[in-house]
Design a protein around this motif. Sequence first.
Motif, PDB file in Angstrom:
ATOM      1  N   VAL A   1       0.959  -1.294   0.134  1.00  0.00           N
ATOM      2  CA  VAL A   1      -0.068  -0.036  -0.096  1.00  0.00           C
ATOM      3  C   VAL A   1       0.904   1.226  -0.087  1.00  0.00           C
ATOM      4  CG1 VAL A   1      -1.779   1.152   1.361  1.00  0.00           C
ATOM      5  CG2 VAL A   1      -1.975  -1.034   1.133  1.00  0.00           C
ATOM      6  N   SER A   2       0.527   2.094  -1.007  1.00  0.00           N
ATOM      7  CA  SER A   2       1.466   3.500  -0.909  1.00  0.00           C
ATOM      8  C   SER A   2       0.669   4.452   0.193  1.00  0.00           C
ATOM      9  CB  SER A   2       1.257   4.079  -2.243  1.00  0.00           C
ATOM     10  OG  SER A   2       1.875   3.304  -3.401  1.00  0.00           O
ATOM     11  N   LEU A   3       1.615   4.983   1.276  1.00  0.00           N
ATOM     12  CA  LEU A   3       1.043   5.482   2.359  1.00  0.00           C
ATOM     13  C   LEU A   3       1.717   6.802   2.259  1.00  0.00           C
ATOM     14  CD1 LEU A   3       1.632   2.706   4.858  1.00  0.00           C
ATOM     15  CD2 LEU A   3      -0.529   3.438   4.104  1.00  0.00           C
ATOM     16  N   VAL A   4       0.876   7.781   2.085  1.00  0.00           N
ATOM     17  CA  VAL A   4       1.186   9.227   1.822  1.00  0.00           C
ATOM     18  C   VAL A   4       0.660  10.064   3.002  1.00  0.00           C
ATOM     19  CG1 VAL A   4       1.911  11.089   0.335  1.00  0.00           C
ATOM     20  CG2 VAL A   4       1.493   8.856  -0.355  1.00  0.00           C
ATOM     21  N   ASN A   5       1.364  10.330   4.124  1.00  0.00           N
ATOM     22  CA  ASN A   5       0.938  11.378   5.175  1.00  0.00           C
ATOM     23  C   ASN A   5       1.203  12.691   5.029  1.00  0.00           C
ATOM     24  OD1 ASN A   5       3.338  10.549   5.851  1.00  0.00           O
ATOM     25  ND2 ASN A   5       3.088  10.408   7.995  1.00  0.00           N
ATOM     26  N   HIS A   6       0.860  13.679   5.726  1.00  0.00           N
ATOM     27  CA  HIS A   6       1.127  15.089   5.601  1.00  0.00           C
ATOM     28  C   HIS A   6       0.877  15.554   4.106  1.00  0.00           C
ATOM     29  CE1 HIS A   6       2.460  15.310   9.735  1.00  0.00           C
ATOM     30  NE2 HIS A   6       3.234  14.420   9.662  1.00  0.00           N
ATOM     31  N   ALA A   7      -0.247  14.923   3.572  1.00  0.00           N
ATOM     32  CA  ALA A   7      -0.716  15.125   2.242  1.00  0.00           C
ATOM     33  C   ALA A   7      -1.992  15.598   2.147  1.00  0.00           C
ATOM     34  CB  ALA A   7      -0.546  14.014   1.366  1.00  0.00           C
ATOM     35  N   ARG A   8      -2.197  16.846   2.016  1.00  0.00           N
ATOM     36  CA  ARG A   8      -3.619  17.500   1.842  1.00  0.00           C
ATOM     37  C   ARG A   8      -4.040  17.484   0.586  1.00  0.00           C
ATOM     38  NH1 ARG A   8      -5.542  22.595   1.154  1.00  0.00           N
ATOM     39  NH2 ARG A   8      -3.385  23.349   0.730  1.00  0.00           N
ATOM     40  N   VAL A   9      -5.516  16.826   0.393  1.00  0.00           N
ATOM     41  CA  VAL A   9      -6.205  16.731  -0.744  1.00  0.00           C
ATOM     42  C   VAL A   9      -6.753  18.137  -1.111  1.00  0.00           C
ATOM     43  CG1 VAL A   9      -8.160  15.767  -1.940  1.00  0.00           C
ATOM     44  CG2 VAL A   9      -6.632  14.245  -0.912  1.00  0.00           C
ATOM     45  N   THR A  10      -6.362  18.806  -2.159  1.00  0.00           N
ATOM     46  CA  THR A  10      -6.854  19.913  -2.493  1.00  0.00           C
ATOM     47  C   THR A  10      -8.200  20.048  -3.152  1.00  0.00           C
ATOM     48  OG1 THR A  10      -5.523  20.231  -4.323  1.00  0.00           O
ATOM     49  CG2 THR A  10      -4.884  21.132  -2.133  1.00  0.00           C
ATOM     50  N   GLU A  11      -8.368  19.015  -4.178  1.00  0.00           N
ATOM     51  CA  GLU A  11      -9.513  18.871  -5.045  1.00  0.00           C
ATOM     52  C   GLU A  11      -9.814  17.221  -5.496  1.00  0.00           C
ATOM     53  OE1 GLU A  11     -10.053  20.868  -8.674  1.00  0.00           O
ATOM     54  OE2 GLU A  11      -7.608  21.154  -8.734  1.00  0.00           O
ATOM     55  N   LEU A  12     -11.030  17.028  -5.893  1.00  0.00           N
ATOM     56  CA  LEU A  12     -11.293  15.574  -6.498  1.00  0.00           C
ATOM     57  C   LEU A  12     -11.270  15.964  -7.967  1.00  0.00           C
ATOM     58  CD1 LEU A  12     -14.061  14.057  -4.304  1.00  0.00           C
ATOM     59  CD2 LEU A  12     -11.490  13.979  -4.160  1.00  0.00           C
ATOM     60  N   VAL A  13     -10.939  15.176  -8.814  1.00  0.00           N
ATOM     61  CA  VAL A  13     -10.787  15.376 -10.171  1.00  0.00           C
ATOM     62  C   VAL A  13     -12.308  14.633 -10.748  1.00  0.00           C
ATOM     63  CG1 VAL A  13      -9.675  14.790 -12.461  1.00  0.00           C
ATOM     64  CG2 VAL A  13      -8.154  15.257 -10.441  1.00  0.00           C
ATOM     65  N   VAL A  14     -12.816  15.407 -11.334  1.00  0.00           N
ATOM     66  CA  VAL A  14     -14.368  14.827 -11.949  1.00  0.00           C
ATOM     67  C   VAL A  14     -14.172  15.150 -13.448  1.00  0.00           C
ATOM     68  CG1 VAL A  14     -16.759  15.293 -11.784  1.00  0.00           C
ATOM     69  CG2 VAL A  14     -15.445  15.472  -9.675  1.00  0.00           C
ATOM     70  N   ASP A  15     -14.436  14.148 -14.177  1.00  0.00           N
ATOM     71  CA  ASP A  15     -14.403  14.216 -15.468  1.00  0.00           C
ATOM     72  C   ASP A  15     -15.808  14.568 -16.108  1.00  0.00           C
ATOM     73  OD1 ASP A  15     -11.742  13.053 -15.554  1.00  0.00           O
ATOM     74  OD2 ASP A  15     -12.675  10.899 -15.631  1.00  0.00           O
ATOM     75  N   THR A  16     -15.994  14.803 -17.522  1.00  0.00           N
ATOM     76  CA  THR A  16     -17.033  15.381 -18.188  1.00  0.00           C
ATOM     77  C   THR A  16     -18.312  14.397 -17.998  1.00  0.00           C
ATOM     78  OG1 THR A  16     -16.264  14.515 -20.180  1.00  0.00           O
ATOM     79  CG2 THR A  16     -15.572  16.677 -19.650  1.00  0.00           C
ATOM     80  N   ASP A  17     -18.184  13.322 -17.603  1.00  0.00           N
ATOM     81  CA  ASP A  17     -19.226  12.271 -17.530  1.00  0.00           C
ATOM     82  C   ASP A  17     -19.471  12.056 -15.901  1.00  0.00           C
ATOM     83  OD1 ASP A  17     -16.884  10.793 -16.725  1.00  0.00           O
ATOM     84  OD2 ASP A  17     -17.302   8.921 -17.900  1.00  0.00           O
ATOM     85  N   ASN A  18     -19.091  12.945 -15.214  1.00  0.00           N
ATOM     86  CA  ASN A  18     -19.382  12.736 -13.776  1.00  0.00           C
ATOM     87  C   ASN A  18     -18.832  11.532 -12.967  1.00  0.00           C
ATOM     88  OD1 ASN A  18     -20.671  15.525 -13.677  1.00  0.00           O
ATOM     89  ND2 ASN A  18     -22.585  14.559 -13.895  1.00  0.00           N
ATOM     90  N   ARG A  19     -17.617  11.445 -13.365  1.00  0.00           N
ATOM     91  CA  ARG A  19     -16.879  10.209 -12.786  1.00  0.00           C
ATOM     92  C   ARG A  19     -15.333  10.992 -12.188  1.00  0.00           C
ATOM     93  NH1 ARG A  19     -16.319   4.968 -12.965  1.00  0.00           N
ATOM     94  NH2 ARG A  19     -17.824   4.604 -14.202  1.00  0.00           N
ATOM     95  N   VAL A  20     -15.643  10.433 -11.088  1.00  0.00           N
ATOM     96  CA  VAL A  20     -14.364  10.780 -10.036  1.00  0.00           C
ATOM     97  C   VAL A  20     -13.103   9.896 -10.461  1.00  0.00           C
ATOM     98  CG1 VAL A  20     -13.222  11.242  -7.855  1.00  0.00           C
ATOM     99  CG2 VAL A  20     -15.903  11.664  -8.078  1.00  0.00           C
ATOM    100  N   SER A  21     -11.954  10.380 -11.201  1.00  0.00           N
ATOM    101  CA  SER A  21     -10.995   9.748 -11.569  1.00  0.00           C
ATOM    102  C   SER A  21      -9.654   9.891 -10.903  1.00  0.00           C
ATOM    103  CB  SER A  21     -10.884  10.105 -13.028  1.00  0.00           C
ATOM    104  OG  SER A  21     -10.445  11.418 -13.250  1.00  0.00           O
ATOM    105  N   GLY A  22      -9.798  10.701  -9.748  1.00  0.00           N
ATOM    106  CA  GLY A  22      -8.569  10.941  -8.982  1.00  0.00           C
ATOM    107  C   GLY A  22      -8.444  12.296  -8.032  1.00  0.00           C
ATOM    108  N   ALA A  23      -7.348  12.664  -7.608  1.00  0.00           N
ATOM    109  CA  ALA A  23      -7.293  13.700  -6.819  1.00  0.00           C
ATOM    110  C   ALA A  23      -6.107  14.402  -6.579  1.00  0.00           C
ATOM    111  CB  ALA A  23      -7.439  13.334  -5.146  1.00  0.00           C
ATOM    112  N   ARG A  24      -6.100  15.675  -6.581  1.00  0.00           N
ATOM    113  CA  ARG A  24      -4.874  16.490  -6.423  1.00  0.00           C
ATOM    114  C   ARG A  24      -4.533  16.694  -4.902  1.00  0.00           C
ATOM    115  NH1 ARG A  24      -7.194  18.745 -10.848  1.00  0.00           N
ATOM    116  NH2 ARG A  24      -5.816  18.683 -12.837  1.00  0.00           N
ATOM    117  N   TYR A  25      -3.266  16.501  -4.392  1.00  0.00           N
ATOM    118  CA  TYR A  25      -2.864  16.809  -3.131  1.00  0.00           C
ATOM    119  C   TYR A  25      -1.578  17.315  -3.110  1.00  0.00           C
ATOM    120  CZ  TYR A  25       0.392  12.637  -3.641  1.00  0.00           C
ATOM    121  OH  TYR A  25       1.465  11.846  -3.816  1.00  0.00           O
ATOM    122  N   GLN A  26      -1.296  18.158  -1.994  1.00  0.00           N
ATOM    123  CA  GLN A  26      -0.064  18.938  -1.784  1.00  0.00           C
ATOM    124  C   GLN A  26       0.480  18.202  -0.415  1.00  0.00           C
ATOM    125  OE1 GLN A  26      -0.753  23.084  -1.625  1.00  0.00           O
ATOM    126  NE2 GLN A  26       1.395  23.523  -1.421  1.00  0.00           N
TER     127      GLN A  26
END
Length: 537
Positions: A181-206
């Motif tokens: 499992v890829s474990l990434v702490n101290h990583a704040r999600v800033t937004e979810l990535v939503v495609d044009t067909d209303n499918r969540v396909s990822g996230a951006r984090y800092q």
Amino acid sequence: MNERSAESAEVLVIGGGISGLALALAAARQGLRVTVLEADDFGGGATANSLRIVHGGLRYLQTLNVRRARRSIRARRDLMKLAPDVIRPIECRIPLSTWGVRSRVPLTIACLLADALGWDKNAGLAENDRLPGSNVWTPVSLYPDSVSTEKTPAIGWWDAVLSQPHRLIATLVRQCDSLGVSLVNHARVTELVVDTDNRVSGARYQRIGESSSTLLRCRVVVDVAGHGGRLFRRRIGSLRPVCDWVGAANFLLDEQTSGSCAIGLRVRERNGANDGAEKLGKKRDFFFVPTPSGVLAGTTYTHVEPDSEINAVLTLAYEQLLDEISRARADRAISTSDVRHFFWGLLPAASRGAGSASSRLLSRDIVIDGTKEFGLAGYIRVQGVKLTTAFELASRVVPLLQQYHSKDDSDEPVGLPELATTTVAETPAVLSLDTPSAVKLTLESMESDDVRDLVRHCVHHEYALTLEDLLQRRLGLLPFDYPGEPLRRRLAEHMARLLSWDDSRTTQELRHAESVQTEDPLNSFALAASSAKGVGL
């Protein structure tokens, strides 16, 4: 803001508390490629700030909720099997009332029913970990260290206590690590990535200390971020809130007791009225739990409004808890000078109705398929309600993830592959010691190379990225037994070499660790605020 190249996973779990880690572990065991993003440190929220009693469901029999009591009994047993080194039996006692549901007959019936429902409560447990039956009536000294020899009629039963929450979380982290499992702490999600067909396909984090963000693509997002996900959810209008929130507050009292039982004392809550005046509300039990570092006391609950100012919330919780604990203790007055530390975390609550003055804790875990409820494919919202049910909750969610499982085994794990292992990393002996004082004394006597190896284990296998991570949630020294300056500096220097800190960063880490450990309990808001910094207050 710059953006780094995209990463990928099958399942992205947002939230690294016990529910998120249990879910990641269960999904990885099914062959899914999982990444966990945690805004603060793993297990740094409600898990770290609880009263630590692992309830077996006796309280649910007051409302004849037999099914939930049975679930709690099984969950307590499974948790004791998972981490026998950090969860031990503890006897709990409450004084009897002369009439009502707290009198001898109703409580005796409840205890006997709990014993019957828990016929398999010790299945698979070692002899020393097994829970005895209830002690349905016994005189007990509510204040064992008082000069008074008076004994009060009480009823007793056995539950479990989580002596070291940080080691339970570390165990889950190591097990996830061993499965890739890829474990990434101290990583704040800033937004979810939503495609044009209303499918969540990822996230951006800092990540902490970085100006650029990272795009992580996935097949499904499992949102276990709780209150901390409010900011990124706000960007998507269809993601309505699924619950309210209450702050749960506990004290560590600076007193040692010869008693070994958790004692529940009943007191009326103090509620604020609409005109600003205060009035006494319903009665509640406040438990006093003996630990090697003092007595844990709590819990009091305060409703958290959206966008509340954190210091105002913490001040209210502190003052309310001090008042209620003081009124519960008949043997002595409790003042600020008796408070060694203040713990605070957020718990989910049922949405309040119009005109309601208080919130009721959520009684059931929430699992929401985003396609059906929010019109968002590839999104699952999960909200756990209890530490003990985290693994049962994970078993409910994993079947929903199977549709996103790729059969192509050629993909490599993502995230931090240099930290992954093929077997669960062995825990250094010092981390298995029972008390913070024993850990500190052992560290002070260890050779430099041994301290270096310990720090390397905590960084590489338990993902400690800050000195606070190491002192508080790997070694368990904060806030119980703060190490002296020479030991703090040795630990910081070893972390600096492993994580490539410069002198400025090392100094910053040392100053921050010192700021969250103080003899003034009001200033322990620094730690409480630190645990709240990801909740969007």
